[in-house]
Design a protein around this motif. Structure first.
Motif, short mmCIF file in Angstrom:
data_model
loop_
_atom_site.label_atom_id
_atom_site.label_comp_id
_atom_site.label_asym_id
_atom_site.label_seq_id
_atom_site.Cartn_x
_atom_site.Cartn_y
_atom_site.Cartn_z
N PRO A 127 0.63 -1.30 -0.08
CA PRO A 127 -0.05 0.09 -0.03
C PRO A 127 0.79 1.23 -0.04
O PRO A 127 0.46 2.21 -0.52
CB PRO A 127 -0.71 -0.06 1.24
CG PRO A 127 -0.70 -1.42 1.83
CD PRO A 127 0.50 -2.02 1.18
N ASP A 128 2.18 1.31 0.80
CA ASP A 128 2.97 2.43 0.63
C ASP A 128 4.04 2.41 -0.43
O ASP A 128 5.11 3.25 -0.27
CB ASP A 128 3.39 2.63 2.06
CG ASP A 128 4.30 1.50 2.52
OD1 ASP A 128 4.13 0.29 1.71
OD2 ASP A 128 5.09 1.24 3.52
N LEU A 129 3.94 1.72 -1.74
CA LEU A 129 4.97 1.47 -2.45
C LEU A 129 5.43 2.85 -2.77
O LEU A 129 6.55 3.03 -2.87
CB LEU A 129 4.17 0.78 -3.59
CG LEU A 129 5.37 0.77 -4.86
CD1 LEU A 129 6.41 -0.21 -4.44
CD2 LEU A 129 4.53 0.08 -6.11
N LEU A 170 1.93 6.36 -8.25
CA LEU A 170 3.63 6.51 -8.74
C LEU A 170 3.65 7.47 -9.58
O LEU A 170 4.79 8.41 -9.55
CB LEU A 170 3.75 5.14 -9.37
CG LEU A 170 3.99 3.86 -8.35
CD1 LEU A 170 3.91 2.65 -9.19
CD2 LEU A 170 5.07 3.86 -7.43
N ARG A 171 2.81 7.75 -10.71
CA ARG A 171 3.16 8.80 -11.67
C ARG A 171 2.68 10.11 -11.14
O ARG A 171 3.35 11.15 -11.58
CB ARG A 171 1.97 8.43 -12.93
CG ARG A 171 2.62 7.15 -13.49
CD ARG A 171 1.73 6.85 -14.83
NE ARG A 171 2.10 7.39 -15.70
CZ ARG A 171 1.15 8.12 -16.71
NH1 ARG A 171 0.03 8.18 -16.40
NH2 ARG A 171 1.50 8.69 -17.70
N ALA A 172 1.81 10.08 -10.00
CA ALA A 172 1.63 11.69 -9.31
C ALA A 172 3.02 12.03 -8.99
O ALA A 172 3.34 13.21 -8.70
CB ALA A 172 0.78 11.39 -8.17
N ARG A 173 3.84 11.10 -8.35
CA ARG A 173 5.44 11.56 -7.84
C ARG A 173 6.28 11.82 -9.19
O ARG A 173 7.62 11.84 -8.85
CB ARG A 173 5.87 10.37 -7.08
CG ARG A 173 4.80 9.85 -5.76
CD ARG A 173 4.65 11.07 -4.62
NE ARG A 173 4.14 10.28 -3.66
CZ ARG A 173 4.82 10.00 -2.45
NH1 ARG A 173 6.14 10.25 -2.51
NH2 ARG A 173 4.04 9.40 -1.51
N GLY A 174 5.83 11.54 -10.28
CA GLY A 174 6.88 11.81 -11.45
C GLY A 174 7.56 10.44 -11.84
O GLY A 174 8.34 10.58 -12.55
N ILE A 175 7.20 9.15 -11.28
CA ILE A 175 7.81 7.98 -11.48
C ILE A 175 7.03 7.64 -12.83
O ILE A 175 5.94 7.32 -12.92
CB ILE A 175 7.67 7.26 -10.31
CG1 ILE A 175 8.48 7.62 -9.32
CG2 ILE A 175 8.18 5.61 -10.86
CD1 ILE A 175 8.24 7.01 -8.03
#
Ligand code: C2E
Ligand code: MG
Ligand code: MG
Ligand code: MG
Length: 292
Positions: A127-129, A170-175
Motif C-alpha cells: 500500500p505504501d509503495l 506512482l505517476r503523481a510522484r513523477g515515476i
C-alpha cells in the motif's frame, strides 16, 4: 510391463521432486544470507533509441553470485523470494543499488537518461509503495523523473482496480511505469486503455519470429499501432538480429533492448562499452579513464 514402467516413472518422478524440493530449500536459506552478505549483484542492459542508436536507458537486472554454485539467474530465485516475502528487501536493495549507480554515472558525466527497475507482484501490492520508492530516491538525491518501474502485464491485470490506483500514485510522484512482457498476459484493450502507464515492453517471444513469422510480424505491427494510438512509448525486448531491428524501425517502435545492442553487464563493464560505443560520445574523460 505397463505397471513396471508406471512404477519406474513414479520413482523417477519422486526422486526428481526430492531433488527440486531440496534445491529450493537450499536456495531459500541461501537467499537470506545472500542479501545480508552482499552476494546479490545488479547488472545493466542498455535500452536504445531506434531512431539514432543512442542509449535512452538501462534496465537493472539482479544476479546472485553464489559462493558455491556460481552465478544464478533471477528466473530461478525471484519466484522463491516472492513466495517467502524476501522479495521486498531484495527489490529495495536492487532499487537502491541501481539508483546509487545512476547517481554515480551522473557525477562522472556518463549519459544514461533513464533507469528501469523491475517490481515483483508482492512489491507492487504494498500500500505504501510510492512512499517507499520516493524515500529511496530522496535518500540518494535522484529525481523521480529518471526512474521507470517495470511491472508485468499479468501482475497489473490481476487486480485491475487496485492497480490503477497504485499506478496513479506512482505517476503523481513523477515515476514512469512500463508494462513488462506485454502480450503474454491476456489483457483486453479496454483494460489497457484505463491504465495510467507510459511504456509497453513487447515480450521477447514475439520478437523471436521477426521477420520470418507472418504471425509475429502481424502481432508486433498491431501492438506498435496500438501503442502509438494510445500515446505509449514502445520498447521491444530480446532484439538479437539486425533484421529484427530493421523491422521494428519500419513499424516506428521507439526503443529496443537485446543482445544486438548489449548484454546485461556489471556496472564497470557497462561503462566501458557505453563510453567507447560509437552511438554515444562520453561527456567527459572520467568515464573513459575508469576503463583503463
Ligand atoms: P525481464 O524484466 O523481462 O528482463 C529481460 C530478460 O531478458 C533478462 O533476463 C535479460 O537478460 C533477457 N534478455 C535481454 N536481451 C535478450 C536477448 O536479446 N535475448 C535473450 N534470449 N534474452 C535477453 P534475466 O536477467 O534472466 O531476468 C529474467 C527476469 O527476472 C526478468 O525479465 C524479470 O522479470 C526478473 N528480474 C530480473 N531482475 C529483477 C529484479 O531486480 N526484481 C524483480 N522483481 N524481478 C527481476
Ligand atoms: Mg523487465
Ligand atoms: Mg521484460
Ligand atoms: Mg520478458
Amino acid at each position: 510391463r505397463a505397471k513396471e514402467a508406471g512404477r519406474g516413472g513414479f520413482c523417477f518422478y519422486a526422486g526428481e521432486m526430492n531433488a527440486q524440493a531440496h534445491r529450493r530449500l537450499d536456495l531459500e536459506n541461501g537467499l537470506r544470507r545472500a542479501l545480508a552478505e552482499g552476494q546479490l549483484e545488479v547488472h545493466y542492459q542498455p535500452q536504445v533509441s531506434l531512431a539514432d542508436g543512442r542509449v535512452s536507458g538501462v534496465e537493472a537486472l539482479v544476479r546472485w553470485r553464489h559462493p558455491r554454485d556460481g552465478m544464478i539467474g533471477p528466473a530461478e530465485f525471484i519466484p522463491i523470494a516472492e513466495e517467502t516475502g524476501l522479495i521486498v528487501p531484495l527489490g529495495e536493495h536492487v532499487l537502491r543499488t541501481a539508483c546509487k549507480q545512476l547517481a554515480d554515472w551522473d557525477r562522472r558525466g556518463l549519459v544514461v537518461p533513464r533507469l528501469a527497475v523491475n517490481l515483483s507482484a508482492r512489491q507492487f501490492r504494498q500500500p505504501d509503495l510510492a512512499d517507499r520508492v520516493c524515500r529511496i530516491l530522496d535518500e540518494i538525491g535522484l529525481s523521480s523523473s529518471r526512474l521507470e518501474l517495470e511491472i508485468t502485464e499479468s501482475t497489473v491485470m490481476r487486480d485491475a482496480d487496485d492497480s490503477v490506483e497504485t499506478l496513479r500514485r506512482l505517476r503523481a510522484r513523477g515515476i514512469s511505469v512500463a508494462i513488462d512482457d506485454f502480450g503474454t498476459g491476456y489483457s483486453s484493450l479496454s483494460q489497457l486503455k484505463r491504465l495510467p502507464i507510459d511504456t509497453l515492453k513487447i515480450d521477447r517471444s514475439f520478437i523471436e519470429g521477426i521477420p520470418g513469422s507472418a504471425e509475429d510480424v502481424a502481432i508486433v505491427g498491431a501492438i506498435a499501432a496500438m501503442a502509438r494510438s494510445l500515446g505509449l512509448k514502445l520498447v521491444a525486448e530480446g532484439v538479437e538480429h539486425p533484421a529484427q531491428r530493421d523491422f521494428l524501425r519500419t513499424v516506428e517502435c521507439e526503443e529496443a533492448q537485446g543482445w544486438l545492442f548489449g548484454r546485461p553487464l556489471p556496472a564497470d563493464v557497462f561503462v566501458c562499452n557505453h563510453a567507447s560505443g560509437r552511438a554515444v560520445s562520453p561527456a567527459d574523460g572520467g568515464a573513459v579513464a575508469s576503463c583503463a
